[in-house]
Design a protein around this motif. Structure first.
Motif, PDB file in Angstrom:
ATOM      1  N   ASP A  37      14.190 -35.531  -6.341  1.00  0.00           N
ATOM      2  CA  ASP A  37      12.768 -35.384  -6.005  1.00  0.00           C
ATOM      3  C   ASP A  37      12.442 -36.228  -4.768  1.00  0.00           C
ATOM      4  O   ASP A  37      11.787 -35.751  -3.830  1.00  0.00           O
ATOM      5  N   MET A  38      12.908 -37.475  -4.775  1.00  0.00           N
ATOM      6  CA  MET A  38      12.593 -38.365  -3.652  1.00  0.00           C
ATOM      7  C   MET A  38      13.257 -37.868  -2.360  1.00  0.00           C
ATOM      8  O   MET A  38      12.675 -37.964  -1.270  1.00  0.00           O
ATOM      9  N   ALA A  39      14.463 -37.309  -2.487  1.00  0.00           N
ATOM     10  CA  ALA A  39      15.138 -36.763  -1.290  1.00  0.00           C
ATOM     11  C   ALA A  39      14.297 -35.643  -0.679  1.00  0.00           C
ATOM     12  O   ALA A  39      14.131 -35.559   0.554  1.00  0.00           O
ATOM     13  N   MET A  40      13.729 -34.811  -1.533  1.00  0.00           N
ATOM     14  CA  MET A  40      12.932 -33.679  -1.046  1.00  0.00           C
ATOM     15  C   MET A  40      11.584 -34.146  -0.481  1.00  0.00           C
ATOM     16  O   MET A  40      11.062 -33.588   0.484  1.00  0.00           O
ATOM     17  N   ILE A  41      11.037 -35.184  -1.090  1.00  0.00           N
ATOM     18  CA  ILE A  41       9.757 -35.732  -0.627  1.00  0.00           C
ATOM     19  C   ILE A  41       9.932 -36.417   0.725  1.00  0.00           C
ATOM     20  O   ILE A  41       9.146 -36.234   1.659  1.00  0.00           O
ATOM     21  N   ALA A  42      11.003 -37.203   0.833  1.00  0.00           N
ATOM     22  CA  ALA A  42      11.256 -37.936   2.087  1.00  0.00           C
ATOM     23  C   ALA A  42      11.619 -36.971   3.215  1.00  0.00           C
ATOM     24  O   ALA A  42      11.309 -37.235   4.388  1.00  0.00           O
ATOM     25  N   SER A  43      12.243 -35.856   2.873  1.00  0.00           N
ATOM     26  CA  SER A  43      12.711 -34.913   3.906  1.00  0.00           C
ATOM     27  C   SER A  43      11.567 -34.332   4.734  1.00  0.00           C
ATOM     28  O   SER A  43      11.776 -33.897   5.862  1.00  0.00           O
ATOM     29  N   ILE A 102      13.371 -23.156   7.489  1.00  0.00           N
ATOM     30  CA  ILE A 102      14.725 -22.946   8.016  1.00  0.00           C
ATOM     31  C   ILE A 102      15.778 -23.681   7.184  1.00  0.00           C
ATOM     32  O   ILE A 102      16.969 -23.535   7.450  1.00  0.00           O
ATOM     33  N   VAL A 103      15.342 -24.465   6.179  1.00  0.00           N
ATOM     34  CA  VAL A 103      16.288 -25.278   5.388  1.00  0.00           C
ATOM     35  C   VAL A 103      16.289 -24.787   3.930  1.00  0.00           C
ATOM     36  O   VAL A 103      15.287 -24.891   3.227  1.00  0.00           O
ATOM     37  N   LYS A 104      17.445 -24.285   3.511  1.00  0.00           N
ATOM     38  CA  LYS A 104      17.534 -23.653   2.189  1.00  0.00           C
ATOM     39  C   LYS A 104      17.199 -24.608   1.032  1.00  0.00           C
ATOM     40  O   LYS A 104      16.438 -24.228   0.125  1.00  0.00           O
ATOM     41  N   PRO A 105      17.749 -25.839   0.978  1.00  0.00           N
ATOM     42  CA  PRO A 105      17.419 -26.706  -0.169  1.00  0.00           C
ATOM     43  C   PRO A 105      15.917 -26.972  -0.287  1.00  0.00           C
ATOM     44  O   PRO A 105      15.405 -27.105  -1.403  1.00  0.00           O
ATOM     45  N   LEU A 106      15.189 -27.024   0.827  1.00  0.00           N
ATOM     46  CA  LEU A 106      13.742 -27.245   0.766  1.00  0.00           C
ATOM     47  C   LEU A 106      13.057 -26.036   0.123  1.00  0.00           C
ATOM     48  O   LEU A 106      12.211 -26.176  -0.762  1.00  0.00           O
ATOM     49  N   VAL A 107      13.437 -24.860   0.565  1.00  0.00           N
ATOM     50  CA  VAL A 107      12.850 -23.626   0.025  1.00  0.00           C
ATOM     51  C   VAL A 107      13.162 -23.504  -1.473  1.00  0.00           C
ATOM     52  O   VAL A 107      12.289 -23.183  -2.284  1.00  0.00           O
ATOM     53  N   ASN A 108      14.410 -23.799  -1.855  1.00  0.00           N
ATOM     54  CA  ASN A 108      14.789 -23.703  -3.268  1.00  0.00           C
ATOM     55  C   ASN A 108      13.987 -24.694  -4.111  1.00  0.00           C
ATOM     56  O   ASN A 108      13.584 -24.390  -5.233  1.00  0.00           O
ATOM     57  N   TYR A 109      13.761 -25.880  -3.556  1.00  0.00           N
ATOM     58  CA  TYR A 109      12.994 -26.901  -4.293  1.00  0.00           C
ATOM     59  C   TYR A 109      11.563 -26.403  -4.519  1.00  0.00           C
ATOM     60  O   TYR A 109      11.034 -26.499  -5.619  1.00  0.00           O
ATOM     61  N   LEU A 110      10.955 -25.885  -3.451  1.00  0.00           N
ATOM     62  CA  LEU A 110       9.584 -25.342  -3.579  1.00  0.00           C
ATOM     63  C   LEU A 110       9.536 -24.281  -4.689  1.00  0.00           C
ATOM     64  O   LEU A 110       8.657 -24.306  -5.549  1.00  0.00           O
ATOM     65  N   LYS A 111      10.518 -23.376  -4.660  1.00  0.00           N
ATOM     66  CA  LYS A 111      10.497 -22.278  -5.637  1.00  0.00           C
ATOM     67  C   LYS A 111      10.665 -22.817  -7.065  1.00  0.00           C
ATOM     68  O   LYS A 111      10.089 -22.293  -8.009  1.00  0.00           O
ATOM     69  N   SER A 112      11.455 -23.902  -7.207  1.00  0.00           N
ATOM     70  CA  SER A 112      11.649 -24.464  -8.558  1.00  0.00           C
ATOM     71  C   SER A 112      10.362 -25.111  -9.068  1.00  0.00           C
ATOM     72  O   SER A 112      10.120 -25.163 -10.264  1.00  0.00           O
ATOM     73  N   LYS A 113       9.517 -25.606  -8.155  1.00  0.00           N
ATOM     74  CA  LYS A 113       8.275 -26.271  -8.568  1.00  0.00           C
ATOM     75  C   LYS A 113       7.098 -25.296  -8.679  1.00  0.00           C
ATOM     76  O   LYS A 113       6.115 -25.600  -9.338  1.00  0.00           O
ATOM     77  N   CYS A 114       7.174 -24.189  -7.964  1.00  0.00           N
ATOM     78  CA  CYS A 114       6.075 -23.206  -7.962  1.00  0.00           C
ATOM     79  C   CYS A 114       6.649 -21.823  -8.259  1.00  0.00           C
ATOM     80  O   CYS A 114       6.777 -20.992  -7.340  1.00  0.00           O
ATOM     81  N   PRO A 115       7.015 -21.575  -9.504  1.00  0.00           N
ATOM     82  CA  PRO A 115       7.752 -20.337  -9.836  1.00  0.00           C
ATOM     83  C   PRO A 115       7.050 -19.040  -9.425  1.00  0.00           C
ATOM     84  O   PRO A 115       7.698 -18.076  -9.085  1.00  0.00           O
ATOM     85  N   GLY A 116       5.709 -19.032  -9.405  1.00  0.00           N
ATOM     86  CA  GLY A 116       5.020 -17.788  -9.060  1.00  0.00           C
ATOM     87  C   GLY A 116       4.877 -17.570  -7.561  1.00  0.00           C
ATOM     88  O   GLY A 116       4.350 -16.543  -7.133  1.00  0.00           O
ATOM     89  N   TYR A 117       5.311 -18.515  -6.766  1.00  0.00           N
ATOM     90  CA  TYR A 117       5.129 -18.428  -5.316  1.00  0.00           C
ATOM     91  C   TYR A 117       6.387 -17.870  -4.651  1.00  0.00           C
ATOM     92  O   TYR A 117       7.500 -18.145  -5.073  1.00  0.00           O
ATOM     93  N   ASP A 118       6.158 -17.140  -3.568  1.00  0.00           N
ATOM     94  CA  ASP A 118       7.266 -16.561  -2.804  1.00  0.00           C
ATOM     95  C   ASP A 118       7.644 -17.525  -1.676  1.00  0.00           C
ATOM     96  O   ASP A 118       6.758 -18.095  -1.023  1.00  0.00           O
ATOM     97  N   ALA A 119       8.923 -17.745  -1.462  1.00  0.00           N
ATOM     98  CA  ALA A 119       9.350 -18.588  -0.334  1.00  0.00           C
ATOM     99  C   ALA A 119      10.719 -18.114   0.133  1.00  0.00           C
ATOM    100  O   ALA A 119      11.563 -17.729  -0.682  1.00  0.00           O
TER     101      ALA A 119
END
Ligand code: SAM
Length: 248
Positions: A37-43, A102-119
């Motif tokens: 979580d912190m890695a994604m927040i700091a990124s 442009i960064v896949k791990p960021l997009v995947n993280y967003l999708k894991s936190k907001c399941p109904g959202y498209d990214a």
């Protein structure tokens, strides 16, 4: 041979933000091994989970001020790890959200936190949406990492993807604001020491943005100082807003 070299140089340059942002996210994942979580927040530049959430809430307040309503289709360019998406979800907003980065791990993280959202991972200087399909396009601290020409191309394609009456809202750095000088000073330090910097931090001018907007066809172009807290919490970066003519 010369043309192959030219082609490879052009490709490498075109991908500058892809390379630098993927490297940055990889660095934070190493630094915060065991705390994803912190890695994604700091990124995306936040210092703590609390700051991440407060800034996201501020983003939503800016969007509300610029006309966000339930039922709208919005596009979050450079959505990162979902600072705005999570805040929209927390706020109870109901609508269609699409994020692109442009960064896949960021997009995947967003999708894991907001399941109904498209990214989506999208690495072209275009908006991944059909013509006249969006009510709002927004982006925070994305043009801060792109060449002016890349900003222009994103604005041009935003115009295509917005519905008539749709709004574009984004943040940018400007040297006219003394609070942004620290970013420039630290770049000078890096260039003095190493002769280069691994990320691009770009300062824009309001008159360039206004010129690009007018040239593309936007109207109602306005700016908000980063220190202006009249209608929403101070954003720190300056804000630009503009409208595609017509009504939806
Ligand atoms: C400072 S972060 C901001 C993230 C997000 N907008 C927010 O406010 O939480 C900048 C984001 O822009 C993304 N980015 C960098 N270059 C980009 C490009 N050419 N197209 C789209 N996104 C880009 C990065 O991957 C990163 O997620």
């Amino acid at each position: 041979m010369a043309s192959l070299v030219q082609h490879l140089l052009a490709r490498a340059n075109r991908a500058h933000s892809v390379r630098s942002y993927n490297a940055l996210v990889a660095r934070f994942r190493r630094q915060y091994r065991g705390d994803y979580d912190m890695a994604m927040i700091a990124s995306i530049g936040a210092l703590s989970p609390i700051e991440f959430a407060q800034q996201g809430d501020g983003h939503v307040a800016v969007l509300r001020h610029h006309g966000l309503q339930d039922g709208m289709s919005v596009y979050d360019l450079g959505c990162g790890s979902g600072r705005t998406a999570m805040a929209l979800q927390r706020s109870g907003w109901q609508g269609h959200y699409k994020g692109a980065d442009i960064v896949k791990p960021l997009v995947n993280y967003l999708k894991s936190k907001c399941p109904g959202y498209d990214a989506v991972v999208h690495r072209k200087l275009t908006i991944a949406a059909p013509d006249e399909s969006l009510d709002m396009v927004f982006h925070w601290s994305v043009f801060t990492h792109l060449y002016p020409e890349e900003c222009f191309l994103y604005m041009e394609d935003t115009f295509r993807a917005l519905k008539p009456g749709g709004r574009l809202v984004f943040s940018f750095l400007e040297l006219e604001d003394a609070k942004h000088h620290g970013v420039f000073d630290s770049r000078i330090g890096r260039f003095r020491k190493h002769g280069w910097s691994d990320t691009l931090d770009v300062f824009l001018h309001r008159d360039w943005i206004a010129y690009w907007g007018q040239r593309i066809g936007f109207e109602d172009i306005s700016f908000t100082d980063g220190t202006d807290g009249t209608h929403h919490p101070e954003f720190w970066q300056a804000l630009a807003a503009m409208t595609k003519p017509g009504s939806s």
